[in-house]
Design an enzyme around this catalytic site. Structure first.
Site, mmCIF file in Angstrom:
data_model
loop_
_atom_site.group_PDB
_atom_site.id
_atom_site.type_symbol
_atom_site.label_atom_id
_atom_site.label_comp_id
_atom_site.label_asym_id
_atom_site.label_seq_id
_atom_site.Cartn_x
_atom_site.Cartn_y
_atom_site.Cartn_z
ATOM 1 C CG ASP A 1 -5.810 -4.306 -2.989
ATOM 2 O OD1 ASP A 1 -7.057 -3.220 -3.891
ATOM 3 O OD2 ASP A 1 -4.978 -4.107 -3.000
ATOM 4 C CG HIS B 1 -5.509 -2.350 0.066
ATOM 5 N ND1 HIS B 1 -4.258 -2.445 -0.322
ATOM 6 C CD2 HIS B 1 -5.308 -1.563 0.969
ATOM 7 C CE1 HIS B 1 -3.234 -1.528 -0.518
ATOM 8 N NE2 HIS B 1 -3.941 -0.799 0.500
ATOM 9 C CB SER C 1 -0.654 0.080 1.566
ATOM 10 O OG SER C 1 -1.931 1.106 0.850
#
EC number: 2.3.1.31
Lengths: 212, 393
Positions: B333, B366, B167
């Protein structure tokens, strides 16, 4: 007609084309293996020939196994991902037993010739006599040891014969640098045998091509 | 004051103490080493809070930098000093784990602008003696990476064996590879993007507006006034938390199940388990995170557009790189979808870089990169083992 060296030692006699392909790769070369599976050929080329190898593979399982072996492999496919590679960025672009599974074999071949100084392509010959005989006698899509799928579940959507492939090399302006046809349990046909013999006896063919 | 309020205040106080004098290691950078920021400002003195695990070898060639995500911190593999929970990536980092602390010297820093000890908006401004609050300059991912590089310098490490993160951590990995290619032997950007998408900026803006709409935010001066914009920050977290999961995972976990009741109440209590879950996520978050820091972190991600620094062509960011890359995405995700990660892969291909890419099949969204995902661990273990062989480790 001589037996191809090392061919009979393979655990998987169906993939004897990999021995032939490996034989064409120069030591230390930069190699892109398109449809590399679990990385068997790449690993062998890195170990035996010290190549700088990269791979593309569609299945997650294959990619995971290859990356797990320390190989550089990208999840993707020949139809979509070759376009992003720059011109002449590899010495050899290899496509083994995958051409017939691509959506657009001509574009794939053109990309291979663009990316690699040489392209090495192996494919099953649909002109082999056993296939012709099965179609002629049974009147149904042939199922063989090399091509074990039924018509509705086969990943092989674009079969070709050696003749067809030769025509494609003409159309794409590819020069043939070397070629091997394999029959039986990995025997190579004599280079002097004419194309009609290759097209009927050869079960698989391996071509080394370059842009003319 | 109830017992619960008391605990909450104690936790918040503990966090404020961590901001000033963290229980982890700290590197101080004085005026002789100012940090020039992308926004034009400069930090005359600042500190970086960090953790290390394992032992640096004599050649200093086995260092791995782990970069944390939006609300993470340096406590990657130890008990968290505030929450008392295990490290945020103890599945990935530790003895015998894919990033094996028996083999590697692992460094994790709290990023610039954070609130766990590295200088950020909750830190005291030495000039005024008050918390920086909004007078803290807006920082970028590149600023965070510059600060990390100064720490790596201070530790005497020339080349990092690997830089790994998911991320926002993945953005830092990409920035490291672009800014310091010769100092990164292997890079593992996970579930990330080379630029923050319009949709993601939109989600961040919702979060920021929630914080700023809370009267207790007080124009950002809540610390000096002894307040906390609890509700605003909690709502920001609740909204963001949804984006970290997936429809499928939420349905599997909560469905339309009711919370401690047999029927709907025709009111606005948390009838559904998912509501109760989100409220809990929001409320526990405010105790461990600073609201202004949340504004700065989200802004840094919004501003991230790696290609913009390279004539708009992402491949130029990696031209000539010798770094080995392993990019990873997750099928469910939708915050950093596979397409964003594949864009990175295509740019690396175009640059002739050495790259591996795997899309892991999972329904966990995610957050998958933080969870038990055997395929992810297997791939990263294999990639690291292969890179370590080539590094002679």
């Amino acid at each position: 007609m001589s037996e191809f060296p090392g061919a009979t030692m393979r655990a998987d006699p169906d993939r004897v084309d990999l021995d032939v392909v490996a034989g064409f790769v120069a030591p230390g070369a930069r190699v892109l293996d398109v449809g590399c599976g679990d990385g068997e050929l790449l690993l062998r080329l890195e170990t035996e020939k010290g190549v700088d190898g990269r791979g593309i593979e569609l299945s997650q399982k294959g990619v995971n196994e290859a990356v797990g072996r320390g190989l550089s492999v990208v999840q993707g496919d020949a139809d979509h991902d070759l376009a992003t590679y720059p011109d002449q960025s590899f010495d050899f672009a290899i496509l083994s037993q995958t051409l017939q599974a691509t959506h657009n074999p001509r574009t794939v071949l053109e990309n291979l010739l663009r990316i690699g100084r040489k392209a090495i392509v192996s494919f099953p010959n649909f002109g082999h006599w056993r296939i012709r005989a099965k179609l002629l006698l049974n009147g149904r899509m042939p199922i063989t040891e090399n091509l074990p799928y039924r018509w509705y579940n086969t990943p092989n959507i674009h079969f070709c014969t050696i003749y067809d492939f030769l025509a494609l090399t003409e159309e794409t302006g590819a020069g043939i640098e070397a070629a091997v046809a394999l029959y039986g349990r990995g025997r190579a046909l004599s280079e002097r045998a004419p194309w009609p013999v290759w097209n009927i006896i050869g079960e698989q063919a391996v071509f080394v091509l370059s842009k003319r | 004051m109830s017992a619960i309020d008391h605990t909450v205040n104690a936790t918040a106080e503990l966090r404020r103490a961590e901001t000033q004098s963290p229980s982890s290691r700290v590197a101080l950078f004085e005026a002789d080493q100012p940090l020039a920021l992308d926004g034009g400002a400069s930090l005359a003195s600042f500190q970086i809070a960090y953790q290390t695990y394992g032992t640096l070898n004599a050649e200093k060639s086995n260092a791995v930098l782990v970069c944390h995500a939006l609300t993470g911190d340096q406590h990657v593999a130890n008990i968290h000093p505030i929450t008392g929970k295990g490290g945020w990536w103890s599945l990935m980092v530790g003895p015998g784990r894919p990033i094996d602390t028996d083999r590697f010297f692992v460094i994790c820093t709290n990023v610039l602008g954070g609130c766990m000890g590295t200088t950020g908006p909750a830190s005291f401004d030495p000039a005024s003696g008050e918390p920086y609050a909004l007078s803290f300059p807006v920082v970028t991912i590149r600023d965070m990476v510059r600060a990390q590089a100064m720490l790596v310098d201070r530790l005497g490490i020339d080349t990092l064996f690997a830089v790994v993160g998911g991320s926002m951590g993945g953005m830092q990995v990409l920035q490291w590879a672009a800014s310091y290619p010769e100092r990164v032997f292997a890079a593992v950007p996970i579930a990330t993007a080379a630029r923050h998408s319009s949709q993601n900026i939109a989600f961040h803006e919702v979060g920021r507006q929630a914080i700023m709409a809370d009267p207790d935010w007080s124009g950002g001066n809540y610390l000096a006034l002894g307040r906390t914009p609890r509700k605003g920050l909690a709502v920001a977290r609740m909204a963001a938390h949804i984006t970290y999961l997936s429809d499928e995972a939420l349905h599997r976990k909560f469905g339309r199940n009711l919370q401690d009741r047999l029927a709907i109440t025709f009111g606005f209590d948390a009838d559904f388990q998912i509501e109760s879950y989100l409220r809990h996520q929001g409320m526990t978050f405010v105790d461990r995170f600073d609201a202004n820091s949340y504004l700065y972190m989200t802004r840094a991600m919004d501003y991230f557009d790696l290609a913009a620094d390279y004539d708009g062509t992402l491949a130029n960011a990696f031209r000539g790189t010798k770094t080995r890359f392993c990019v990873m995405s997750f099928t469910s995700d939708w915050l950093f979808p596979t397409s964003e990660n594949r864009t990175i892969v295509h740019a690396l291909n175009a640059a002739g870089a050495n790259v591996s890419f795997v899309e892991v099949e999972t329904d966990k969204g995610h957050d998958s990169f933080l969870l038990e995902e055997p395929e992810m661990f297997a791939t990263i273990s294999g990639f690291i083992a292969g890179a370590a062989r080539r590094r002679g480790l």
